[in-house]
Design a protein around this motif. Structure first.
Motif, PDB file in Angstrom:
ATOM      1  N   LYS A 115       0.832  -1.201   0.000  1.00 11.23           N
ATOM      2  CA  LYS A 115       0.000   0.000   0.000  1.00 11.23           C
ATOM      3  C   LYS A 115       0.863   1.246   0.000  1.00 11.23           C
ATOM      4  O   LYS A 115       2.000   1.238   0.472  1.00 11.23           O
ATOM      5  N   ASP A 116       0.274   2.332  -0.535  1.00 11.61           N
ATOM      6  CA  ASP A 116       0.940   3.633  -0.470  1.00 11.61           C
ATOM      7  C   ASP A 116       0.966   4.124   0.977  1.00 11.61           C
ATOM      8  O   ASP A 116       0.075   3.802   1.775  1.00 11.61           O
ATOM      9  N   THR A 118       0.464   6.689   4.129  1.00 10.28           N
ATOM     10  CA  THR A 118      -0.538   7.696   4.483  1.00 10.28           C
ATOM     11  C   THR A 118       0.119   8.778   5.325  1.00 10.28           C
ATOM     12  O   THR A 118       0.977   8.493   6.160  1.00 10.28           O
ATOM     13  N   THR A 203       3.275   9.031  -1.306  1.00 12.41           N
ATOM     14  CA  THR A 203       2.029   9.788  -1.171  1.00 12.41           C
ATOM     15  C   THR A 203       2.374  11.272  -1.081  1.00 12.41           C
ATOM     16  O   THR A 203       3.309  11.654  -0.382  1.00 12.41           O
ATOM     17  N   GLU A 524     -10.368  11.716  -1.080  1.00  9.38           N
ATOM     18  CA  GLU A 524     -10.265  10.361  -1.624  1.00  9.38           C
ATOM     19  C   GLU A 524      -9.431   9.539  -0.641  1.00  9.38           C
ATOM     20  O   GLU A 524      -8.279   9.861  -0.376  1.00  9.38           O
ATOM     21  N   GLU A 526      -8.246   5.614   1.267  1.00  6.70           N
ATOM     22  CA  GLU A 526      -8.063   4.185   1.087  1.00  6.70           C
ATOM     23  C   GLU A 526      -8.777   3.439   2.205  1.00  6.70           C
ATOM     24  O   GLU A 526      -9.039   3.981   3.275  1.00  6.70           O
ATOM     25  N   LYS A 527      -9.097   2.198   1.930  1.00 11.54           N
ATOM     26  CA  LYS A 527      -9.776   1.375   2.917  1.00 11.54           C
ATOM     27  C   LYS A 527      -8.939   1.290   4.192  1.00 11.54           C
ATOM     28  O   LYS A 527      -7.748   1.015   4.148  1.00 11.54           O
ATOM     29  N   GLN A 529      -8.298   3.835   6.176  1.00  7.56           N
ATOM     30  CA  GLN A 529      -7.651   5.119   6.464  1.00  7.56           C
ATOM     31  C   GLN A 529      -8.532   5.973   7.368  1.00  7.56           C
ATOM     32  O   GLN A 529      -9.756   5.801   7.429  1.00  7.56           O
ATOM     33  N   VAL A 595     -13.625   6.359  -2.244  1.00  5.07           N
ATOM     34  CA  VAL A 595     -12.597   5.391  -1.895  1.00  5.07           C
ATOM     35  C   VAL A 595     -11.642   5.243  -3.067  1.00  5.07           C
ATOM     36  O   VAL A 595     -12.042   5.216  -4.225  1.00  5.07           O
ATOM     37  N   SER A 596     -10.332   5.201  -2.757  1.00  7.09           N
ATOM     38  CA  SER A 596      -9.311   5.058  -3.785  1.00  7.09           C
ATOM     39  C   SER A 596      -9.270   3.614  -4.264  1.00  7.09           C
ATOM     40  O   SER A 596      -9.265   2.675  -3.475  1.00  7.09           O
ATOM     41  N   GLN A 598      -7.160   0.761  -5.854  1.00  4.44           N
ATOM     42  CA  GLN A 598      -5.764   0.393  -6.080  1.00  4.44           C
ATOM     43  C   GLN A 598      -5.595  -0.459  -7.324  1.00  4.44           C
ATOM     44  O   GLN A 598      -4.675  -0.297  -8.105  1.00  4.44           O
TER      45      GLN A 598
END
Length: 643
Positions: A115-116, A118, A203, A524, A526-527, A529, A595-596, A598
């Motif tokens: 994952k990116d 945060t 990010t 926007e 991510e799940k 976050q 939601v972003s 991926q």
């Protein structure tokens, strides 16, 4: 011959040596992928028995498949617990020969950077104040090979390459921003160095920096004719955008609020508008001031004369004749009388009869003369003249002195002229305390009995008890209420005998305005976050804030306009309504959270997305219209109180 036979026996034995070959030699694979270890046997004429094990006594968590001389150890999906030294053992049993055993091993390594990163912050970024920016890299392995870099634009601010063996790695950047950083991008870049390759994710977040007002610009010094209108402007840069407060300073350095907003409009200048003005630009970080001067010019107003003592005057008495004119902002004001003639005003007192109009006394601002041992010769018409470069005004008073040496006719005339009974103001009535909406008009009234009939002066009191003249007359009319009109008012009913005061309060209220919202780090997400929503609005009384998810009516409440949404998932995406409300009105603003995605690979289900989006947006729009209609009817939103 004996030697030759020996070679014949040994050569077949050397050619049939039992060997295992394990591939790949140094396996490295990504968590979530599959890894297959192949153990291949050679040098065994019969079937081979394979056994897979760990160098340490623990399960391999894999699947074994064997076919003849080849055995596979399959890890699917590959996880962190598969990191191990894997041993492949082989047993060859040949008829007529001894059993042969051999083994080989390899180290299985995995890596993960799924994952990116945060970026989050502990509080709002403020110029000159050290703040903590936190970069979180989830589910990383091995953490000891992770490098985290903080960049401002292309400049590297911090590089961190020492981490504990944890799956979620955090890096904290202690940063003291400047106003120039507002709007600049800060980047958290995570690089996993796995030896044969490097994996990088990053990010980028835009920084919002709060800074105090600066670069203030105010109107130049202004000259205005009395009765004309004038406008003063004051602006400054800052974040949040500064609000402007106008104050008028008196000669002693005390001040009173003159208005709010970048523009101060005076429709009709009076003497009280002349003087020094202070513009205060302020926000939550600090304030900045600037000054300018307004010079009011015009002809004097009609002066007023009064006697002390009042009533019947007899021969031998003494009397003081006073004429007063306030000369602009530097003038002296009394309760008994007032006449304004500007900063260059001059007041002259003369007797028009008995002294052939000779000037008795003159002065700037006000003047008085005391006549000792009155005689009938002092009777006559006295005049007060106020002059300045723009004109003049005149008032007069008739004085009659009663003298026993005069004829009965003269005595009667004198007596009748002085039979007026004077008394101070009493039975004062004033408007009750008033609440008014900003922009609306209101009227205050004040009346009292007395002789002479009392005149009414309105004063507005500030928090320190200081006052400024708000108007004259029994009725005070304000056509359009502003913030400066709120506060305590004093009605002063006065005549030459005395005065009486009464008080009331005006409370100016305003509906919420200037509503703004900020979503950090981004709308926007991510799940999993976390997102923080800040909102700002101005209103009196202080408005309450409600956040409504329009899809299902779920609402949240906040006393300070801040909402913290944690562990977000797809169910939190959609259209939201932010509503601020007080007793006067409301203001609302809608925004979306999404939601972003991926994985952007083609999925057969994507063919139904346009239809689903259309249905969702139609439902959200219908819900929004329903809330707005309800708000219009009730001046506020009535939402389901479920969380």
């Amino acid at each position: 011959m004996t030697t030759f036979a020996l070679w014949i026996v040994l050569l077949p034995t050397a050619a049939s040596k039992f060997v295992l070959n394990l591939t790949p030699k140094h396996p490295m694979a990504r968590v979530g992928d599959s890894l297959v270890l192949t153990c291949k046997a050679s040098g065994c004429a019969e079937a081979v028995t394979f056994t897979w094990s760990s160098l340490i006594d623990r399960s391999l968590y894999g699947k074994t498949e064997t076919n003849g001389t080849v055995s596979l150890q399959i890890f699917n999906p590959l996880e962190i617990h598969h990191v191990n030294t894997v041993v492949c053992k082989g047993t060859c049993r040949t008829k007529g020969e001894d059993t042969q055993n051999t083994q080989t091993s390899t180290k299985v390594n995995v890596y993960a950077l799924p994952k990116d990163p945060t970026i989050s912050r502990s509080d709002l970024l403020t110029e000159g104040q050290e703040s903590n920016l936190t970069c979180t890299v989830p589910d990383v392995y091995p953490a000891k090979r992770l490098i985290i870099e903080w960049l401002l634009g292309d400049e590297v601010l911090l590089k961190q390459d020492e981490h504990l063996e944890v799956q979620t790695v955090t890096s904290v950047l202690k940063y003291r921003p400047t106003a120039q950083n507002n709007g600049q991008n800060v980047t958290c870049r995570a690089t996993l160095d796995i030896g044969i390759d490097k994996r990088t994710r990053e990010t980028v977040a835009s920084m919002t920096i709060q800074y105090s007002p600066r670069n203030i610009i105010i109107s130049e010094n202004t000259q205005v004719k009395i009765g004309d209108g004038f406008t003063l402007t004051c602006r400054a840069e800052g974040n949040p955008e500064p609000t402007v407060l106008w104050r008028k300073l008196d000669q002693d350095g005390r001040s009173v609020v003159a208005g709010e907003g970048a523009t101060l409009l005076v429709e009709e200048a009076s003497w009280s508008h002349g003087g020094e003005y202070e513009c205060v630009a302020h926000n939550v970080v600090g304030n900045l001031t600037a000054h300018m001067t307004v010079n009011v010019q015009g002809p004097p107003e009609k002066p007023v004369l009064y006697l002390s003592p009042s009533g019947e005057l007899k021969a031998g008495d003494s009397v003081t004749i006073t004429c007063q004119s306030e000369s602009g902002p530097q003038g002296h004001v009394t309760i008994t009388c007032q006449s304004e003639s500007g900063p260059q005003g001059r007041v002259a007192l003369r007797q028009l009869s008995g002294s052939q109009g000779a000037e008795l006394q003159s002065n700037q601002g006000h003047t008085s003369i005391t006549v000792q041992s009155l005689t009938a010769r002092d009777s006559g018409l006295y005049e007060c003249q106020a002059t300045n470069p723009y004109g003049k005004q005149t008032s007069s008073i008739n004085i009659t002195v009663f003298d026993e040496l005069y004829t009965e006719t003269q005595r009667t005339t004198a007596t009748v002229a002085s039979m007026t009974v004077q008394y101070s103001p009493r039975n004062i009535t004033i408007s009750e305390n008033t609440q008014v909406k900003i922009g609306d008009g209101f009227t205050l009234t004040c009346r009292a009995e007395g002789n002479p009939e009392p005149t009414v002066l309105w004063r507005k009191l500030d928090q320190d008890g200081r006052s400024v003249v708000a108007g004259e007359g029994a009725t005070l009319l304000v056509e359009e209420a502003s913030w400066s009109h709120g506060g305590e008012y004093e009605c002063v009913a006065h005549n030459v005998v005395g005065n009486l005061t009464a008080h009331m309060t005006v409370n100016v209220q305003a509906p919420p305005t200037n509503l703004s919202v900020e979503v950090f780090p981004s709308a926007e997400f991510e799940k999993g976050q976390n997102v923080t929503i800040w909102s700002w609005a101005v209103g009196v009384p202080t408005p309450s804030t409600t956040l409504v998810r329009l899809r299902d009516g779920v609402e949240l409440h906040s006393s300070d306009g801040t909402f913290h949404l944690v562990h977000l998932g797809p169910e939190h995406a959609g259209l939201y309504l932010l509503n601020v409300t007080n007793v006067v009105g409301h203001q609302s603003l809608s925004f979306s959270l999404s939601v972003s995605i991926q994985d952007k690979s083609v999925n057969p289900k994507t063919v139904i997305i346009p239809a689903a989006c259309f249905v969702f947006m139609t439902a959200a729009a219908a819900t929004l219209l329903r809330f707005l209609k309800r708000a219009k009817q009730a001046s506020s939103y009535e939402l389901a109180r479920t969380v």
